[in-house]
Structures are given as structure tokens and as C-alpha cells.
Enzyme design. Structure first.
Site, PDB file in Angstrom:
ATOM      1  N   ARG A   1      37.927  52.291  47.430  1.00 26.35           N
ATOM      2  CA  ARG A   1      39.360  52.475  47.729  1.00 26.35           C
ATOM      3  C   ARG A   1      40.104  52.918  46.482  1.00 26.35           C
ATOM      4  NH1 ARG A   1      40.731  50.133  43.919  1.00 26.35           N
ATOM      5  NH2 ARG A   1      41.008  47.912  43.517  1.00 26.35           N
TER       6      ARG A   1
ATOM      7  N   GLU B   1      50.304  47.075  42.704  1.00 27.10           N
ATOM      8  CA  GLU B   1      49.225  46.715  41.768  1.00 27.10           C
ATOM      9  C   GLU B   1      49.484  45.359  41.144  1.00 27.10           C
ATOM     10  OE1 GLU B   1      46.164  47.743  41.933  1.00 27.10           O
ATOM     11  OE2 GLU B   1      46.718  49.784  41.369  1.00 27.10           O
ATOM     12  N   HIS B   2      48.447  44.545  41.145  1.00 30.43           N
ATOM     13  CA  HIS B   2      48.518  43.202  40.578  1.00 30.43           C
ATOM     14  C   HIS B   2      49.571  42.348  41.285  1.00 30.43           C
ATOM     15  CE1 HIS B   2      45.663  43.246  37.261  1.00 30.43           C
ATOM     16  NE2 HIS B   2      46.015  44.502  37.040  1.00 30.43           N
TER      17      HIS B   2
ATOM     18  N   GLY C   1      37.502  51.002  38.824  1.00 31.45           N
ATOM     19  CA  GLY C   1      38.738  50.637  39.522  1.00 31.45           C
ATOM     20  C   GLY C   1      38.792  51.154  40.946  1.00 31.45           C
TER      21      GLY C   1
ATOM     22  N   SER D   1      36.769  49.899  43.324  1.00 31.43           N
ATOM     23  CA  SER D   1      36.303  48.816  44.174  1.00 31.43           C
ATOM     24  C   SER D   1      34.858  48.956  44.626  1.00 31.43           C
ATOM     25  CB  SER D   1      37.230  48.720  45.383  1.00 31.43           C
ATOM     26  OG  SER D   1      37.316  47.414  45.801  1.00 31.43           O
ATOM     27  N   SER D   2      34.005  49.437  43.743  1.00 28.57           N
ATOM     28  CA  SER D   2      32.588  49.541  44.097  1.00 28.57           C
ATOM     29  C   SER D   2      32.015  48.151  44.389  1.00 28.57           C
ATOM     30  CB  SER D   2      31.799  50.209  42.966  1.00 28.57           C
ATOM     31  OG  SER D   2      31.886  49.431  41.793  1.00 28.57           O
TER      32      SER D   2
ATOM     33  N   ASP E   1      41.073  44.412  48.204  1.00 35.54           N
ATOM     34  CA  ASP E   1      39.915  45.314  48.243  1.00 35.54           C
ATOM     35  C   ASP E   1      39.064  45.094  49.495  1.00 35.54           C
ATOM     36  OD1 ASP E   1      40.974  45.925  45.808  1.00 35.54           O
ATOM     37  OD2 ASP E   1      39.454  44.860  44.651  1.00 35.54           O
TER      38      ASP E   1
ATOM     39  N   LYS F   1      34.444  44.356  36.090  1.00 39.72           N
ATOM     40  CA  LYS F   1      35.102  43.226  36.744  1.00 39.72           C
ATOM     41  C   LYS F   1      34.525  41.897  36.261  1.00 39.72           C
ATOM     42  CE  LYS F   1      37.024  42.808  41.385  1.00 39.72           C
ATOM     43  NZ  LYS F   1      36.717  42.990  42.793  1.00 39.72           N
TER      44      LYS F   1
HETATM   45  C1  GLA Z   1      41.371  44.173  41.445  1.00 41.07           C
HETATM   46  C2  GLA Z   1      41.363  43.013  42.444  1.00 41.07           C
HETATM   47  C3  GLA Z   1      42.440  43.218  43.514  1.00 41.07           C
HETATM   48  C4  GLA Z   1      43.797  43.515  42.884  1.00 41.07           C
HETATM   49  C5  GLA Z   1      43.689  44.617  41.828  1.00 41.07           C
HETATM   50  C6  GLA Z   1      44.974  44.826  41.080  1.00 41.07           C
HETATM   51  O1  GLA Z   1      40.971  45.342  42.079  1.00 41.07           O
HETATM   52  O2  GLA Z   1      40.113  42.913  43.060  1.00 41.07           O
HETATM   53  O3  GLA Z   1      42.494  42.083  44.333  1.00 41.07           O
HETATM   54  O4  GLA Z   1      44.364  42.356  42.350  1.00 41.07           O
HETATM   55  O5  GLA Z   1      42.665  44.337  40.891  1.00 41.07           O
HETATM   56  O6  GLA Z   1      45.978  45.260  41.936  1.00 41.07           O
END
Ligand code: GLA
Length: 401
Positions: free
Chosen positions: A28, A34-35, A126, A128-129, A173, A217
Site C-alpha cells: 500500500r 500519517e502517524h 514504507g 507495507s511489505s 496496513d 520496521k
Molecule cells: C507504519 C505502521 C502503520 C502507520 C504508519 C504511519 O506503516 O504500520 O500502522 O502507523 O507506519 O502512518
């Protein structure tokens, strides 16, 4: 290896029998918000065409075996139970175990599966792999054991499950990986989790560009991430202590429902110290940008979409302090190259930016970023891994072969 025929052949060669099903779980890009998911506030991510592809065949015992065609990730095999011992920190197999343990805790004894998987989602970028991996590992268990669950329940369960790797992540995610629909971003609301499609109009193209800096991560980025979640909680506590008529206000969503963003920023400025004041200002202003972005998308207003992205980047850079010089440079180059706006996407401290532009400008934008960012770094090999137009894609699918 992304070709399905090759993947089926690899499965059959390894296990002596053909696979029964294929799972596809997308990565994604987060458009806005964000955050703030871990503060219970709504976000607007979009699934992309990059994904994990996993072939599986049920087993009758509680063993899970997953081979990965990506050379840096060797085969993992473990027994299902409600208490699964993790691999060493940073091991990719911990995402598999995270899904497995959570489902075993929720549903009791489970049968396992044999799998072969591959992924074309760039790792630690960033996009989301890792959540795509977690979801891809969960789906065979849902199928094989005919678990009584739905996408929303699964998204909530897997968001909690990922804390197994030590990150206090929010639920964005896993939700978008499971709940996205083609042609649309996904609005995700929390507590309780709700998902609704927000169509991306034809007049808006989304370009993703990697800063070439990995944001692991499970590594350094994790410490920053967990620190920010703590800071947000502390800021909330301090602000709540100073809110008059406190009744019923005990969270970011209830606070934002009662006061507008400007009032809250002012309150934060008065009651919080320097760092917390800035973190709080990001959270509150970013939540307002999510609402604005929905309106801008619905209107197909690419200029406004761009302004919102730029404001979000400035806030993430100056107030939330999660940008890097490479991410700043990329966003500036993107705007100079014709994007209406750009910002870092995902947790930050590396990874990618997301930029918006009219579709006819996408090619020129990509050329401009190639010349301005990737050529000077001699990084034009496999450039489409780092720089591409993101297509709003559907969520995870499971199909028979
Ligand atoms: C990572 C986390 C998400 C989100 C983003 C920041 O991807 O897995 O849940 O908090 O950071 O927006």
C-alpha cells in the site's frame, strides 16, 4: 519470480504435489493520515499493484512450511500453537509466526499448510511489505481451517498480531491490505474498525518514488516509531488534564469531535513542552487533512490534493521529525518536476514518497525524478522497483488453482 506458472512449478518441485490455492496480498501507499492510526484517527491509504503471491496446499498436521523465492529469505518451518517462540529479531519468519500465533490464540488448534511465495513489494520501503506478508500467511490458515471470520475482524486481529515483532503499530496496513477495492483509496476508521472505498478519479495519478534508504520496521525505525506512539499518549494525557468539560472526552477522536484543530493546536501550545507540542500539532493537523483530502479527491481537484500532500510533508518533517534529507530532496524534486504536491509515505526515516499529478504529467515527472535523483546516485538499474505509477488496486484475494 512473479510468473504464476514458474511459481507453480517451483511448488510442485519442492513438495511433490501441485498447490491448491493462490493468495495475493497487496502492498500500500498511504495518501494521507500519517502517524495517526495508532491514535485512533481515520486514515486514507490505497492498495497498490505490488503484492505478495503465495501458493499453498493444506496439511493435516499443525506444521507450516513457507519457502520464499527471494534469495535473501530462506525457508521457514514451524509448528502452530498459541505460544510460538519467535525467531531472532529481524527475521522475516516472525511475520509468519505473528499471523499464526494470533489465529491459534483466537481459534484454537489449527492445521497448517505448505507454501511457496514471492513478492514484488520493495522491502523496508514504507510500502507495507511486512503487513502484506502477515496477511498472506494468515489466509491459508483461514481457508484450511474454515475459520469463522470476516475481513474486518481479520484486519483487527492481524494488526494486534504484528506487535509480535515488537512494533506498536496501528491498524492501517492490515486494513487496506484486506479491505481495499480497485480504483479507490480506502478510508479506515478505528475503534471499531470500519472501511469504506474512496474512489480515485481518473484525473489524478499517484507516483511512488523510493529514497533508496531502507526503513526497517524491526530495526532503528522501530525505536523512533515506538517513541512517537508514547509521545502521542503523553501529549494526550496532558491536554486532557487541561480540557474543561472533560466528560466523555478521553481519546484523540473524542477530542477532535469536540474542538476544532486550531483550538487544539492553541491548547497544545499552552500546556505542552516543545517536542510534545509539535507532535500534538502534527496529529491534530494531519487529522484535518484527511477530511480535506476526501473532499479534494471527490472533486478531482489535483491542485488541492497536492497542497494537502505538501502540508503533510512539512508537518512530518518539522513537527513529527520523521523525514530524512533524501525524502525532503525527493519531494522538492517531485514538485519541481510537475507534481502538484508530494510527501513522505509510511512511517518515514527512509522509504518512499508519494506524489500526485495529472495523468498526462506522470511520464515527465518520472523522467525528472530519474534525472534529478536516481541518475546522480547511479541507481537506474531496476528503476521500476523504485519509481512507478501506483494503480489503486483491490485487497487480498484467495483463489483456487
Ligand atoms: C507504519 C505502521 C502503520 C502507520 C504508519 C504511519 O506503516 O504500520 O500502522 O502507523 O507506519 O502512518
Amino acid at each position: 519470480m512473479t510468473d504464476l506458472t514458474e511459481l507453480i512449478a517451483a511448488f510442485t518441485a519442492r513438495y511433490g504435489e501441485p498447490p491448491a490455492n493462490v493468495v495475493r496480498a497487496p502492498g500500500r501507499v498511504n495518501l494521507i493520515g500519517e502517524h495517526i492510526d495508532y491514535n485512533g484517527l481515520s486514515v486514507l491509504p490505497m492498495a497498490i499493484q505490488r503484492r505478495v503471491t503465495l501458493l499453498f496446499r493444506p496439511r493435516t498436521d499443525p506444521i507450516v512450511r513457507i519457502a520464499n523465492t527471494q534469495k535473501e529469505f530462506s525457508t521457514r518451518s514451524f509448528a502452530l500453537s498459541a505460544e510460538i517462540e519467535p525467531y531472532p529479531e529481524g527475521d522475516w519468519g516472525n511475520y509468519l509466526k505473528a499471523a499464526a500465533q494470533a489465529l491459534a490464540q483466537q481459534f484454537g488448534a489449527l492445521s497448517g499448510f505448505d507454501a511457496v511465495m514471492t513478492s514484488d513489494i520493495p522491502v523496508a520501503s514504507g510500502l507495507s511489505s511486512s503487513s502484506a506478508l502477515t496477511v498472506a500467511a494468515a489466509m491459508p490458515l483461514v481457508e484450511v481451517n474454515r475459520l469463522d471470520t470476516d475481513r474486518t475482524m481479520l484486519a483487527e486481529l492481524l494488526a494486534r498480531a504484528e506487535r509480535y515483532v515488537g512494533t506498536e503499530g496501528g491498524g492501517m496496513d492490515q486494513a487496506v491490505c484486506l479491505g481495499a477495492s480497485e480504483g479507490a483509496a480506502l478510508r479506515v476508521d478505528f475503534e471499531p474498525l470500519r472501511m469504506s472505498a474512496a474512489p480515485i478519479p481518473n484525473g489524478i495519478a499517484i507516483v511512488v518514488a523510493s529514497s533508496l534508504v531502507r526503513a526497517e520496521k524491526s530495526g532503528a525505525a522501530r525505536d523512533m516509531y515506538n517513541r512517537r506512539t508514547r509521545e502521542c499518549r503523553e501529549a494526550l494525557e496532558a491536554v486532557l488534564g487541561n480540557v474543561k468539560k472533560r466528560k466523555g472526552i478521553d481519546s484523540y477522536p473524542t477530542l477532535l469531535a469536540k474542538f476544532d484543530a486550531a483550538e487544539l493546536v492553541e491548547l497544545g501550545d499552552t500546556v505542552l513542552g516543545d517536542d510534545l507540542r509539535r507532535r500534538f500539532r502534527h496529529v491534530v493537523s494531519e487529522a484535518a487533512r484527511v477530511t480535506r483530502m476526501e473532499t479534494a479527491l471527490a472533486a478531482g481537484d489535483v491542485a488541492e490534493v497536492g497542497r494537502i500532500l505538501n502540508e503533510s510533508h512539512a508537518s512530518l518533517r518539522d513537527d513529527y521529525a520523521v523525514s530524512t534529507s533524501e525524502l525532503d530532496e525527493l519531494t522538492e524534486l517531485a514538485v519541481a518536476g510537475g507534481a502538484s504536491g508530494a510527501r513522505l509515505t509510511g512511517a518515514g526515516l527512509g522509504g518512499c514518497i508519494v506524489a500526485a499529478c495529472p495523468p498526462k504529467g506522470a511520464e515527465a515527472l518520472i523522467e525528472s525524478l530519474t534525472e534529478g535523483f536516481y541518475q546522480p546516485r547511479s541507481a537506474t538499474k531496476d528503476l521500476d522497483q523504485h519509481l512507478f505509477v501506483a494503480r489503486p488496486s483491490g485487497g487480498t484475494s484467495v483463489e483456487p488453482l
